[in-house]
Design a protein around this motif. Sequence first.
Motif, short mmCIF file in Angstrom:
data_model
loop_
_atom_site.label_atom_id
_atom_site.label_comp_id
_atom_site.label_asym_id
_atom_site.label_seq_id
_atom_site.Cartn_x
_atom_site.Cartn_y
_atom_site.Cartn_z
N ILE A 176 1.31 -1.07 0.24
CA ILE A 176 0.17 -0.44 -0.27
C ILE A 176 1.02 1.37 0.32
O ILE A 176 2.11 1.37 0.86
N HIS A 177 1.05 2.44 -0.91
CA HIS A 177 1.62 3.47 -1.20
C HIS A 177 -0.31 4.47 -0.91
O HIS A 177 -0.89 5.00 -0.99
N LEU A 178 0.79 5.29 0.65
CA LEU A 178 -0.45 5.88 1.46
C LEU A 178 -0.37 7.11 1.34
O LEU A 178 1.28 7.58 1.69
N ALA A 179 -0.81 7.90 0.78
CA ALA A 179 -0.07 9.38 0.12
C ALA A 179 -1.44 10.39 1.32
O ALA A 179 -2.77 9.98 -0.19
N PRO A 180 -1.38 11.12 1.72
CA PRO A 180 -2.62 11.86 3.09
C PRO A 180 -2.88 13.04 1.42
O PRO A 180 -2.16 14.13 2.41
N ARG A 181 -3.56 12.60 0.48
CA ARG A 181 -4.28 13.77 -0.17
C ARG A 181 -6.13 13.52 -0.41
O ARG A 181 -6.15 12.37 -0.25
N VAL A 182 -7.00 14.22 0.32
CA VAL A 182 -7.83 14.25 0.09
C VAL A 182 -8.81 14.29 -1.38
O VAL A 182 -8.15 15.54 -2.21
N LEU A 183 -9.27 13.79 -2.21
CA LEU A 183 -9.36 13.29 -3.58
C LEU A 183 -11.06 13.51 -3.66
O LEU A 183 -11.33 13.51 -4.72
N GLY A 184 -11.53 13.35 -2.63
CA GLY A 184 -13.54 13.36 -3.07
C GLY A 184 -14.08 12.82 -2.01
O GLY A 184 -14.32 12.24 -1.71
N SER A 185 -13.44 11.02 -3.89
CA SER A 185 -14.63 9.37 -3.21
C SER A 185 -14.01 8.66 -4.11
O SER A 185 -12.89 8.43 -3.83
N GLY A 186 -14.11 7.74 -3.23
CA GLY A 186 -13.35 6.31 -3.67
C GLY A 186 -13.94 4.97 -3.11
O GLY A 186 -14.43 4.75 -2.20
N VAL A 187 -13.14 3.65 -3.15
CA VAL A 187 -13.61 2.72 -2.61
C VAL A 187 -12.24 2.26 -1.27
O VAL A 187 -11.37 2.60 -1.54
N ARG A 188 -13.34 2.06 -0.74
CA ARG A 188 -12.45 1.63 0.41
C ARG A 188 -12.35 -0.09 0.01
O ARG A 188 -12.90 -0.84 -0.23
N LEU A 189 -11.13 -0.03 0.31
CA LEU A 189 -9.74 -1.65 -0.14
C LEU A 189 -10.11 -2.25 0.80
O LEU A 189 -10.14 -3.60 0.98
N PHE A 190 -10.50 -2.62 2.71
CA PHE A 190 -11.14 -3.37 3.51
C PHE A 190 -12.48 -3.64 2.83
O PHE A 190 -13.03 -4.50 3.92
N ASP A 191 -12.99 -3.23 2.77
CA ASP A 191 -14.67 -2.91 2.72
C ASP A 191 -15.55 -4.36 2.39
O ASP A 191 -15.20 -4.78 1.38
N GLY A 192 -15.68 -5.20 3.29
CA GLY A 192 -16.39 -6.53 2.76
C GLY A 192 -14.80 -7.69 2.89
O GLY A 192 -15.44 -8.82 2.12
N VAL A 193 -13.87 -7.33 3.23
CA VAL A 193 -12.80 -8.24 3.32
C VAL A 193 -13.01 -9.32 4.52
O VAL A 193 -14.29 -8.72 5.58
N SER A 194 -12.88 -10.29 3.85
CA SER A 194 -13.02 -11.76 5.05
C SER A 194 -12.16 -11.03 6.23
O SER A 194 -11.40 -10.71 6.49
#
Length: 88
Positions: free
Chosen positions: A44-62
């Motif tokens: 994961i390459h984490l750059a703290p920028r607010v881009l508006g909307s997106g998809v959460r990486l871990f939503d629905g993960v086992s």
Amino acid sequence: MTEGLGSALAQARQAAGDRDVQISGGADTVRQFGDAGLLDELQIHLAPRVLGSGVRLFDGVSPGLGLEPTRVVDFPQVTHLTYRITSS
């Protein structure tokens, strides 16, 4: 990737020969390969920028997904996180 995960992975493995295959993409791509049990490692390459909307990486993960941190590299504008997948 128009023919599905299996085809894309087979093509990548053939092109890579005996080298590792890396898959780049957003949360949807990571989820698809993760759900299919095809990930050994997650970067994961984490750059703290607010881009508006997106998809959460871990939503629905086992809930059984295991992530073992193996490497962290931080810089002022980005942090690179590497995890080994321990279960799914």
